[in-house]
Structures are given as C-alpha cells and as structure tokens.
Write a protein that holds these residues in place. Structure first.
Motif, short mmCIF file in Angstrom:
data_model
loop_
_atom_site.label_atom_id
_atom_site.label_comp_id
_atom_site.label_asym_id
_atom_site.label_seq_id
_atom_site.Cartn_x
_atom_site.Cartn_y
_atom_site.Cartn_z
N GLY A 83 -1.64 9.30 4.39
CA GLY A 83 -0.31 9.01 4.92
C GLY A 83 0.80 9.46 4.00
O GLY A 83 0.58 9.94 2.89
N THR A 84 2.01 9.27 4.47
CA THR A 84 3.19 9.69 3.72
C THR A 84 4.26 8.61 3.76
O THR A 84 4.57 8.07 4.83
N LEU A 85 4.80 8.31 2.60
CA LEU A 85 5.99 7.49 2.52
C LEU A 85 7.17 8.45 2.68
O LEU A 85 7.55 9.16 1.76
N VAL A 86 7.72 8.50 3.90
CA VAL A 86 8.74 9.50 4.23
C VAL A 86 10.06 9.19 3.54
O VAL A 86 10.73 10.06 2.98
N ASP A 87 10.44 7.93 3.58
CA ASP A 87 11.76 7.57 3.05
C ASP A 87 11.77 6.10 2.65
O ASP A 87 11.04 5.28 3.21
N SER A 88 12.59 5.80 1.68
CA SER A 88 12.80 4.43 1.25
C SER A 88 14.30 4.22 1.11
O SER A 88 14.95 4.93 0.34
N VAL A 89 14.83 3.29 1.88
CA VAL A 89 16.28 3.11 1.95
C VAL A 89 16.67 1.78 1.36
O VAL A 89 16.10 0.73 1.70
N LYS A 90 17.63 1.79 0.47
CA LYS A 90 18.17 0.57 -0.11
C LYS A 90 19.20 -0.03 0.85
O LYS A 90 20.07 0.67 1.38
N THR A 91 19.09 -1.34 1.06
CA THR A 91 20.08 -2.02 1.89
C THR A 91 21.31 -2.36 1.05
O THR A 91 21.31 -2.22 -0.17
N GLU A 92 22.34 -2.82 1.72
CA GLU A 92 23.58 -3.14 1.02
C GLU A 92 23.39 -4.21 -0.03
O GLU A 92 24.09 -4.25 -1.04
N ARG A 93 22.42 -5.10 0.17
CA ARG A 93 22.20 -6.20 -0.77
C ARG A 93 21.03 -5.95 -1.72
O ARG A 93 20.51 -6.87 -2.33
N GLU A 150 13.83 -0.73 2.62
CA GLU A 150 13.12 -0.55 3.89
C GLU A 150 12.53 0.85 3.91
O GLU A 150 13.15 1.81 3.44
N MET A 151 11.29 0.97 4.48
CA MET A 151 10.55 2.22 4.37
C MET A 151 10.29 2.86 5.72
O MET A 151 10.17 2.17 6.74
N THR A 152 10.18 4.18 5.71
CA THR A 152 9.65 4.95 6.83
C THR A 152 8.34 5.57 6.36
O THR A 152 8.31 6.30 5.36
N ILE A 153 7.24 5.27 7.06
CA ILE A 153 5.93 5.80 6.68
C ILE A 153 5.25 6.38 7.90
O ILE A 153 5.57 6.01 9.04
N THR A 154 4.28 7.28 7.67
CA THR A 154 3.57 7.89 8.78
C THR A 154 2.13 8.21 8.39
O THR A 154 1.82 8.35 7.20
N ASP A 155 1.27 8.29 9.41
CA ASP A 155 -0.13 8.71 9.25
C ASP A 155 -0.98 7.77 8.41
O ASP A 155 -1.97 8.19 7.81
N PHE A 156 -0.62 6.49 8.36
CA PHE A 156 -1.51 5.50 7.75
C PHE A 156 -2.60 5.14 8.76
O PHE A 156 -2.36 5.13 9.96
N LYS A 157 -3.79 4.85 8.26
CA LYS A 157 -4.89 4.45 9.13
C LYS A 157 -5.10 2.95 9.09
O LYS A 157 -5.01 2.33 8.02
N LEU A 158 -5.40 2.37 10.24
CA LEU A 158 -5.68 0.95 10.34
C LEU A 158 -7.06 0.75 10.95
O LEU A 158 -7.37 1.32 12.00
N HIS A 159 -7.91 -0.04 10.30
CA HIS A 159 -9.20 -0.44 10.84
C HIS A 159 -9.21 -1.96 10.92
O HIS A 159 -8.69 -2.64 10.04
N THR A 160 -9.80 -2.50 11.98
CA THR A 160 -10.01 -3.95 12.06
C THR A 160 -11.50 -4.19 12.32
O THR A 160 -12.11 -3.50 13.13
N LEU A 161 -12.06 -5.17 11.61
CA LEU A 161 -13.48 -5.47 11.72
C LEU A 161 -13.69 -6.95 11.97
O LEU A 161 -12.95 -7.79 11.42
N THR A 162 -14.70 -7.25 12.76
CA THR A 162 -15.11 -8.63 12.98
C THR A 162 -16.51 -8.83 12.39
O THR A 162 -17.13 -7.90 11.89
N SER A 163 -16.99 -10.06 12.47
CA SER A 163 -18.24 -10.42 11.82
C SER A 163 -19.40 -9.51 12.21
O SER A 163 -19.58 -9.20 13.39
N GLY A 164 -20.15 -9.07 11.21
CA GLY A 164 -21.31 -8.23 11.45
C GLY A 164 -21.05 -6.75 11.23
O GLY A 164 -21.98 -5.98 11.02
N TYR A 165 -19.78 -6.35 11.26
CA TYR A 165 -19.45 -4.95 11.04
C TYR A 165 -19.29 -4.66 9.56
O TYR A 165 -18.91 -5.54 8.77
N VAL A 178 0.83 -1.20 0.00
CA VAL A 178 0.00 0.00 0.00
C VAL A 178 0.87 1.25 0.00
O VAL A 178 0.55 2.24 -0.67
N ALA A 179 1.98 1.23 0.73
CA ALA A 179 2.88 2.39 0.76
C ALA A 179 3.41 2.71 -0.63
O ALA A 179 3.64 3.87 -0.98
N GLU A 180 3.60 1.67 -1.45
CA GLU A 180 4.10 1.87 -2.81
C GLU A 180 2.97 2.13 -3.81
O GLU A 180 3.22 2.49 -4.96
#
Length: 270
Positions: free
Chosen positions: A224-234, A238-253, A184-186
């Motif tokens: 949200g914002t993808l603040v930074d994306s860093v390439k590893t040596e190999r 790896e990403m730094t992200i902020t202000d993403f929203k998370l919702h979780t729902l169970t049956s009936g919602y 989602v960040a990408e």
C-alpha cells in the motif's frame, strides 16, 4: 531448535473449564516439563489477578503454578526471579497496562531470559496488555481529541517476540480499526493484527491459527501507499492511504505470515 508457541489473546477470555483458549494454553504447556508461571506485572491488582488465573488453570489440570513478581525493574533483575523463570514450561502474561510491562521488564535480565527461553521452546501466552507486548512495537495508548476529532496514538516498544507484527486487542469491541490502520500506515514494515475478545491466535513459527469466539483482523500495508498526511488546524493528522489489504479470520482458519495469505488446513484459499 524450534521456538516456543505464542498464544496471543484479545482479552476478556472465558475463565472456566469450557474456555477453549485457556484450556489450549494448559494443554500446550504440558509439552515441556516444569511449572506454569503467571506474570501479573501489567496489573495494578496483581494479587487478585494471579489468584483468578491460578484457580482457572488448576481447574484445567495445571498441577504446578507459580507467580512471577516483576513489578519493578529491580525485581526483574533478582536472581530468585530468574531462577524461577528458568524452570518454567510456560509463562502467561496477564492483562492490565502494557506500558507497565515495558517499563518494568523491557531491557532487563528477565526480558533477555524470557527471549532465550522462548527461543528454546517455552510456550508464552498473553492476554490484552500481555498480547500487545509480544511485538517489537506496540500501541500504548490512543485517545480521540475532542477539540478537532483527531485520533492521537502513542507508540512504544514491546518484548519483540514477533518483530513484524503490531498487535491490538479488544479489537471490534472497542472500535480499534481506525487506530490500528493508522499505526500500520505510519509503520508499513509491520503487519497489523487486531484480535477480538475471547479470541486468540496461536503463533507457531511462521503461521498462526485462530481459536475462540470471534474474529481476527489482519491489516497488511506492505503493497500500500500512504498518499498524503494532512495536519489539521489544531495539530491533528489525517491520512489518505490506498492499496492496503484486509483479511478477516474466524476460528479454525490459519494465516501464513511469510506468504501473507489465509490458509485452510494445508490448502491455500484463492
């Protein structure tokens, strides 16, 4: 005309008379006349998979069941296949490998017909790979690279019934939170939907309702914002992200895909 409902299942659903999800599929299929189709193209053992679903659907009251053979692009173009799909009240897409579904069906006459029939009111259900294929974009494969602990994610194109959703399945059971939030960040125009096993969402127009045993996760990166994306040596990332929203729902919602908020019945939760 109202588009058909989509029953999108996180995999490993109960295949018995007490299984709420498949019972709901058969009940919904009776809103239109015609047989129920089973599409096992994602599976490498399509005969066994089709036989299993024919047995459970029959036990749940389905009287007319046909198997749609689309195990190659050539078969997805045959007139006999198109004629069979034209008569269906509902189609169920089994699990397996979503890349097979994309390779065999996407862009064919069958794909165009499925989209047309769904837009005309036909119910479509799918489990596991059959769930992932519902979006325009999908996760095909992911692997944790042991040489640098980097999660590699391969993306692909689905059938596009729900353009704005990126659907992942077997979600909690296979620890897929990291890969979905990374995807989602990408692809911030997409809303991530992670569906647990024996759990489903029933999408009707611009809302979905949860049914089944476990949870559904919604990852919304719209604000949200993808603040930074860093390439590893190999060569990993790896990403730094902020202000993403998370919702979780169970049956009936329920969840409103337009307002991006959880609903309880017709009332919004504050």
């Amino acid at each position: 005309m109202k588009t058909g409902d989509l029953l999108i299942i996180g995999g490993n659903e109960e295949k018995c008379k007490k299984g709420d999800i498949l019972a709901a599929f058969i009940k919904l299929s009776k809103k239109m006349p015609g047989p129920v189709g089973i599409l096992p193209a994602a599976s490498k053992i399509p005969e066994q998979v089709s036989s299993d679903y024919k047995k459970v659907f029959s036990s749940l009251g389905a009287e007319d069941l046909i198997v749609i053979d689309a195990s190659s692009k050539a078969k997805a173009e045959t007139q006999s296949t198109l004629d069979a799909v034209s008569e269906l009240s509902a189609l169920f897409i089994t699990g397996g490998d979503q890349k097979r579904l994309s390779d065999f069906i996407r862009g064919t006459s069958l794909h165009r017909l499925l989209t047309e029939r769904w837009r005309s009111g036909m119910l479509i259900g799918g489990t596991s790979a059959g769930a992932s294929i519902m979006g325009k974009t999908m996760i095909i494969y992911s692997e944790m690279k042991s040489n640098d602990d980097h999660l590699f994610i391969e993306m692909g194109k689905g059938f596009g019934f729900v353009d704005s959703l990126l659907i992942d399945q077997h979600f909690s059971q296979r620890g897929r939170f990291g890969r979905l939030i990374g995807a989602v960040a990408e692809n911030k125009e997409l809303m991530g939907i992670g569906i647990d096993e024996n759990t489903a969402i029933l999408v009707s127009e611009n809302k979905f309702k949860v049914i089944g045993e476990h949870q559904v996760f919604v990852i919304d990166g719209n604000s949200g914002t993808l603040v930074d994306s860093v390439k590893t040596e190999r060569g990993g990332e790896e990403m730094t992200i902020t202000d993403f929203k998370l919702h979780t729902l169970t049956s009936g919602y329920s969840f409103d895909l337009t307002s991006r908020k959880i609903l309880s019945g017709k009332e919004e939760l504050k």
